[in-house]
Design a protein around this motif. Structure first.
Motif, PDB file in Angstrom:
ATOM      1  N   GLY A 240       0.779  -1.231   0.000  1.00  0.00           N
ATOM      2  CA  GLY A 240       0.000   0.000   0.000  1.00  0.00           C
ATOM      3  C   GLY A 240       0.806   1.275   0.000  1.00  0.00           C
ATOM      4  N   VAL A 241       2.078   1.208  -0.304  1.00  0.00           N
ATOM      5  CA  VAL A 241       2.934   2.391  -0.251  1.00  0.00           C
ATOM      6  C   VAL A 241       2.522   3.401  -1.321  1.00  0.00           C
ATOM      7  N   ARG A 242       2.728   4.678  -1.008  1.00  0.00           N
ATOM      8  CA  ARG A 242       2.556   5.739  -1.996  1.00  0.00           C
ATOM      9  C   ARG A 242       3.927   6.327  -2.314  1.00  0.00           C
ATOM     10  N   LEU A 243       4.169   6.588  -3.579  1.00  0.00           N
ATOM     11  CA  LEU A 243       5.414   7.231  -3.999  1.00  0.00           C
ATOM     12  C   LEU A 243       5.047   8.496  -4.767  1.00  0.00           C
ATOM     13  N   ILE A 244       5.553   9.617  -4.290  1.00  0.00           N
ATOM     14  CA  ILE A 244       5.287  10.910  -4.924  1.00  0.00           C
ATOM     15  C   ILE A 244       6.624  11.597  -5.187  1.00  0.00           C
ATOM     16  N   ARG A 245       6.783  12.079  -6.404  1.00  0.00           N
ATOM     17  CA  ARG A 245       8.032  12.741  -6.787  1.00  0.00           C
ATOM     18  C   ARG A 245       7.862  14.257  -6.750  1.00  0.00           C
ATOM     19  N   ILE A 246       8.727  14.921  -6.004  1.00  0.00           N
ATOM     20  CA  ILE A 246       8.822  16.377  -6.019  1.00  0.00           C
ATOM     21  C   ILE A 246       9.915  16.728  -7.021  1.00  0.00           C
ATOM     22  N   PRO A 247       9.592  17.400  -8.118  1.00  0.00           N
ATOM     23  CA  PRO A 247      10.621  17.658  -9.142  1.00  0.00           C
ATOM     24  C   PRO A 247      11.672  18.651  -8.688  1.00  0.00           C
ATOM     25  N   GLU A 248      12.840  18.512  -9.288  1.00  0.00           N
ATOM     26  CA  GLU A 248      13.952  19.425  -9.061  1.00  0.00           C
ATOM     27  C   GLU A 248      14.321  19.547  -7.594  1.00  0.00           C
ATOM     28  N   THR A 249      14.657  18.412  -7.019  1.00  0.00           N
ATOM     29  CA  THR A 249      15.142  18.432  -5.639  1.00  0.00           C
ATOM     30  C   THR A 249      16.326  17.488  -5.495  1.00  0.00           C
ATOM     31  N   ASP A 250      17.190  17.812  -4.552  1.00  0.00           N
ATOM     32  CA  ASP A 250      18.291  16.914  -4.230  1.00  0.00           C
ATOM     33  C   ASP A 250      18.049  16.333  -2.845  1.00  0.00           C
ATOM     34  N   HIS A 251      19.082  15.876  -2.174  1.00  0.00           N
ATOM     35  CA  HIS A 251      18.935  14.923  -1.082  1.00  0.00           C
ATOM     36  C   HIS A 251      18.136  15.443   0.124  1.00  0.00           C
ATOM     37  N   VAL A 252      18.395  16.670   0.540  1.00  0.00           N
ATOM     38  CA  VAL A 252      17.748  17.178   1.753  1.00  0.00           C
ATOM     39  C   VAL A 252      16.436  17.867   1.344  1.00  0.00           C
ATOM     40  N   ILE A 253      15.460  17.066   1.007  1.00  0.00           N
ATOM     41  CA  ILE A 253      14.215  17.559   0.426  1.00  0.00           C
ATOM     42  C   ILE A 253      13.504  18.572   1.322  1.00  0.00           C
ATOM     43  N   PRO A 254      13.401  18.359   2.651  1.00  0.00           N
ATOM     44  CA  PRO A 254      12.655  19.323   3.470  1.00  0.00           C
ATOM     45  C   PRO A 254      13.269  20.715   3.505  1.00  0.00           C
ATOM     46  N   VAL A 255      14.556  20.832   3.214  1.00  0.00           N
ATOM     47  CA  VAL A 255      15.187  22.148   3.138  1.00  0.00           C
ATOM     48  C   VAL A 255      15.124  22.690   1.715  1.00  0.00           C
ATOM     49  N   ARG A 256      15.378  21.831   0.748  1.00  0.00           N
ATOM     50  CA  ARG A 256      15.415  22.282  -0.646  1.00  0.00           C
ATOM     51  C   ARG A 256      14.028  22.656  -1.170  1.00  0.00           C
ATOM     52  N   ARG A 257      13.009  21.881  -0.800  1.00  0.00           N
ATOM     53  CA  ARG A 257      11.655  22.114  -1.310  1.00  0.00           C
ATOM     54  C   ARG A 257      10.634  22.075  -0.161  1.00  0.00           C
ATOM     55  N   PRO A 258      10.747  22.994   0.813  1.00  0.00           N
ATOM     56  CA  PRO A 258       9.891  22.902   1.999  1.00  0.00           C
ATOM     57  C   PRO A 258       8.402  23.086   1.715  1.00  0.00           C
ATOM     58  N   VAL A 259       8.044  23.983   0.817  1.00  0.00           N
ATOM     59  CA  VAL A 259       6.628  24.237   0.564  1.00  0.00           C
ATOM     60  C   VAL A 259       5.964  23.000  -0.022  1.00  0.00           C
ATOM     61  N   GLU A 260       6.584  22.418  -1.042  1.00  0.00           N
ATOM     62  CA  GLU A 260       6.028  21.220  -1.664  1.00  0.00           C
ATOM     63  C   GLU A 260       6.032  20.045  -0.699  1.00  0.00           C
ATOM     64  N   PHE A 261       7.121  19.910   0.044  1.00  0.00           N
ATOM     65  CA  PHE A 261       7.228  18.830   1.024  1.00  0.00           C
ATOM     66  C   PHE A 261       6.103  18.934   2.054  1.00  0.00           C
ATOM     67  N   ASN A 262       5.919  20.100   2.611  1.00  0.00           N
ATOM     68  CA  ASN A 262       4.900  20.270   3.648  1.00  0.00           C
ATOM     69  C   ASN A 262       3.505  19.989   3.100  1.00  0.00           C
ATOM     70  N   HIS A 263       3.215  20.482   1.911  1.00  0.00           N
ATOM     71  CA  HIS A 263       1.891  20.265   1.320  1.00  0.00           C
ATOM     72  C   HIS A 263       1.598  18.782   1.150  1.00  0.00           C
ATOM     73  N   ILE A 264       2.550  18.045   0.604  1.00  0.00           N
ATOM     74  CA  ILE A 264       2.349  16.618   0.340  1.00  0.00           C
ATOM     75  C   ILE A 264       2.253  15.832   1.642  1.00  0.00           C
ATOM     76  N   VAL A 265       3.154  16.090   2.575  1.00  0.00           N
ATOM     77  CA  VAL A 265       3.202  15.282   3.799  1.00  0.00           C
ATOM     78  C   VAL A 265       2.010  15.598   4.706  1.00  0.00           C
ATOM     79  N   LEU A 266       1.642  16.864   4.822  1.00  0.00           N
ATOM     80  CA  LEU A 266       0.477  17.199   5.635  1.00  0.00           C
ATOM     81  C   LEU A 266      -0.790  16.573   5.043  1.00  0.00           C
TER      82      LEU A 266
END
Length: 273
Positions: A240-266
């Protein structure tokens, strides 16, 4: 806001907690410390009781004693106990993702969900063709990093690691500069003795089918290829896993793409908690 030092076997771990609601624990990547969650901690605390800590050897926590056994899984258990958190959704990046998976296998009743951002995976190995390809592709970089460390130039080694592995989108922009700054604040990690770390036995790579918690995987499209492959293995194996790709990000996703990360995870946590 609450904070403290959790007494664990052979060390003290700095933690802090805020908010009310279902419990969420943030687990930071290696090289860095819990400040990588600065863009999440306050935002998530509006809905959840959030917890973060510096892993042993990082940030404000004590460093491993050379050769003395320790476990990041046991350390997380100690931090959760100290903070009064019985059960939590675990959000882990890289090493933090590896620890989250291992903890979910060791203590399934204490994990309500998993969010794995560019996670590590204990026991992972690619196919012989994959491993030889990765080794050949990164041989020159690995050699330069090793030479810099051995010549007493850890700053050069860290710059190389960020440039070629962990911050490949650069460190000149505000997000990249923060990734670089926190990594350099933990520069001692390059030569820290982690030989005492006990690994999960048997490791997680062969046990992913045991995971029962709702799981979200977030790969980084500018990550080293073995991390991309780990994400694929997890997505292929965990039920049942979900996989979602945030484009144009490198390893430290929560710092590199915080807005997208927060939206998806919340959004994910709002569905499963």
């Amino acid at each position: 806001m609450e904070s403290g030092l959790a007494e664990v076997d052979g060390g003290k771990l700095a933690w802090e907690s805020a908010g009310e609601g279902p419990r969420v624990a943030f687990l930071h990547p290696g090289l860095w410390d819990s400040r990588v969650w600065d863009e999440q901690f306050g935002v998530f605390s509006k809905t959840y009781r959030v917890l973060r800590h510096d892993f042993r050897g990082y940030g404000r926590s004590s460093r491993p004693e050379p050769g003395k056994p320790y476990s990041h899984v046991d350390d997380l258990e100690g931090v959760m106990d100290a903070a009064g958190v019985d059960r939590a959704a675990l959000i882990g990046n890289s090493m933090g993702g590896r620890v989250a998976i291992d903890f979910a296998l060791e203590h399934p009743s204490r994990v309500s969900a998993l969010v794995l951002a560019a996670p590590g995976l204990s026991g992972f190995a690619g196919t012989p063709v994959e491993e030889s390809g990765w080794e050949a592709a990164f041989a020159d970089v690995d050699r330069e990093i090793e030479e810099a460390v051995h010549s007493g130039d850890p700053e050069r080694a860290e710059e190389l690691r960020l440039q070629w592995l962990w911050a490949t989108l650069g460190t000149d922009d505000p997000a990249g500069a923060r990734i670089r700054r926190i990594a350099f604040d933990n520069l001692h990690e390059l030569t820290m003795d982690e030989s005492g770390e006990r690994e999960l036995d048997p490791p997680a790579a062969g046990r992913l089918g045991e995971i029962e918690a709702p799981t979200l995987v977030l790969p980084a499209d500018h990550d080293p290829p073995w991390h991309e492959r780990m994400c694929e293995v997890i997505a292929e194996t965990v039920r049942g896993v979900r996989l979602i790709r945030i484009p144009e990000t490198d390893h430290v996703i929560p710092v590199r793409r915080p807005v997208e990360f927060n939206h998806i995870v919340l959004g994910f946590l709002g569905e499963v908690l």
